[in-house]
Design an enzyme around this catalytic site. Sequence first.
Site, PDB file in Angstrom:
ATOM      1  N   ASP A 366       4.739   4.656  19.653  1.00  0.00           N
ATOM      2  CA  ASP A 366       4.823   4.920  18.213  1.00  0.00           C
ATOM      3  C   ASP A 366       5.744   3.866  17.596  1.00  0.00           C
ATOM      4  OD1 ASP A 366       4.412   7.432  16.102  1.00  0.00           O
ATOM      5  OD2 ASP A 366       6.208   6.256  15.745  1.00  0.00           O
ATOM      6  N   ASN A 374       5.463  -0.028   5.035  1.00  0.00           N
ATOM      7  CA  ASN A 374       4.510   0.279   3.960  1.00  0.00           C
ATOM      8  C   ASN A 374       5.216   0.451   2.623  1.00  0.00           C
ATOM      9  OD1 ASN A 374       2.131   0.194   5.431  1.00  0.00           O
ATOM     10  ND2 ASN A 374       2.276   2.333   6.054  1.00  0.00           N
ATOM     11  N   HIS A 379       0.813  -1.473   1.784  1.00  0.00           N
ATOM     12  CA  HIS A 379      -0.059  -1.095   2.896  1.00  0.00           C
ATOM     13  C   HIS A 379      -0.815  -2.288   3.482  1.00  0.00           C
ATOM     14  CE1 HIS A 379       0.397   3.288   2.818  1.00  0.00           C
ATOM     15  NE2 HIS A 379       0.602   3.140   1.518  1.00  0.00           N
ATOM     16  N   ASP A 383      -0.926  -3.013   7.324  1.00  0.00           N
ATOM     17  CA  ASP A 383      -2.145  -3.209   8.113  1.00  0.00           C
ATOM     18  C   ASP A 383      -2.049  -4.474   8.963  1.00  0.00           C
ATOM     19  OD1 ASP A 383      -3.177  -0.942   7.020  1.00  0.00           O
ATOM     20  OD2 ASP A 383      -4.571  -1.936   5.661  1.00  0.00           O
ATOM     21  N   GLU A 409       0.257   4.960  13.182  1.00  0.00           N
ATOM     22  CA  GLU A 409       0.941   3.892  13.916  1.00  0.00           C
ATOM     23  C   GLU A 409       1.170   4.264  15.373  1.00  0.00           C
ATOM     24  OE1 GLU A 409       4.171   6.271  11.696  1.00  0.00           O
ATOM     25  OE2 GLU A 409       2.088   5.671  11.414  1.00  0.00           O
TER      26      GLU A 409
END
Length: 502
Positions: A366, A374, A379, A383, A409
């Site tokens: 994680d 973000n 975002h 990405d 994530e």
Amino acid sequence: MHPELVSLLSHCRTLPTLPGVALRMIELAEDPATDLAVAAEAIALDPALSARLLRIANSPLYASAHRRRVDTLSQALALLGLNAALSLALGFVVARTLQPDHALAGMHERVWQRSALAAMAARLLAERLQLERPEELMLGALLQDIGILALLHAMPERYAELPQVPLQGRERLEVERDHLGGDHTEVGAWLAGRWGLSAYLQRMIRGSETVETGDRTLGCVVAAGLLADVWVQSGDEHAGGQLARVATALELEPIDIETLLERLTALAPEMSALFDMRIEREEQAREIEQQGRELAMIRHLLEREDLQEAVREATRLKARTRELDDLVRRDPLTGAYNRRQLEDVLQQAFEEAERRREPLSIAFIDLDDFKLVNDRYGHLVGDTVLREFSQTLTRMLRASDLLARYGGEEFLVVLRRCGAERGRQILERILADIAGMPLATVDGTPIHITFSAGLATHGEDARFIDAHAMLAAADEALYGAKREGRNQVAMQPRAAYPPDCA
């Protein structure tokens, strides 16, 4: 509902009853003295349920409501709110309770796919219409078809023999009443009452096929189911027409429907992960099926004339089929394998490790504080970080290993023929390398990121009863790494049973 059907359902041994944790959720929801601490204590008794609530608190459904990642169950309940958390918890437990155990698992899966999509659509509709109790509407939409699932459990053969009509709609209700003595909305409301669910939810289930309704909350549940139908099969004219009528009653514009369908598309992968099911649009399956038909046609040409041209066409179509198959198996953003492929590979790897008596390790990964990326950079940059992380990690793994995006994530690595100590060394080396390299650059500023990992190993000091138990141990280890401060690798906290019990 006909008395004979009630009697059959009442005495059906295969019809599941709610587990203790669900009954506790109902009890807490009805108790005005319940507080977050009491609810957290009850939910914490079910680790899988706790993990799901943490995931949904960090999912895009609630991303706009907070600016930092939720790491504890108490934080999740505080974010979601007491009633919302209890409603969501109950929904997850019911979804887990009505699992298929017969030959009609395919129909069961289709019903749950629609239910999960409808639940998400109800949440979005409630937000758009500014309705109160959005999570209860979400639960009502999720449970609207439990009558079908109950009938599949109670009388699988008889239900399978019903005339071929759509799973929802007036025609389905008429067929069920004619052949069984009651329809699935009646059965669902009866089952909800038997389980002790609120009268509010019973009313939602009973009226879930009522297109003509002046009740905005019930209309929201009905519209949610129809949105799910239209999303899965955009050419479903009947569902589209019914949806237009309900939308008019709810004062929704065509642009609202279009926006809702777009948001369903964006959130479908997240819902798929939350409910552990494959959610896909019908045109995807039709395209692959069409490729199969074309291959069959080419094989027929090979038996006749024009052999050279047929071979070229067959080669092209095989390459296209492989490409489509790979697309279905991979996450479109990161290029890593998706949850569907992971489940297949993990099961195969577990069985192979058992057969060959070799160690198998899996790691839950994680990204630490990813939401800050973000929030700070947007975002699109987030990405880019996810994509670069996936590609970098893939380069660092062996060809025999597998990397899959688990959701958001979170990633999962399958390490074949790898023991616990070797697995820990691999992950710590990767962690050090990843932390030292920028995964993106914004206005000349490099973005570095670390991760937390939980490692579980089968076949050395411990053995697991199945791949899912191993996955749960890795997940628990991951949360241990998070609790200890992130940016580290934690080993499985305990094993299912020692090697000599295998």
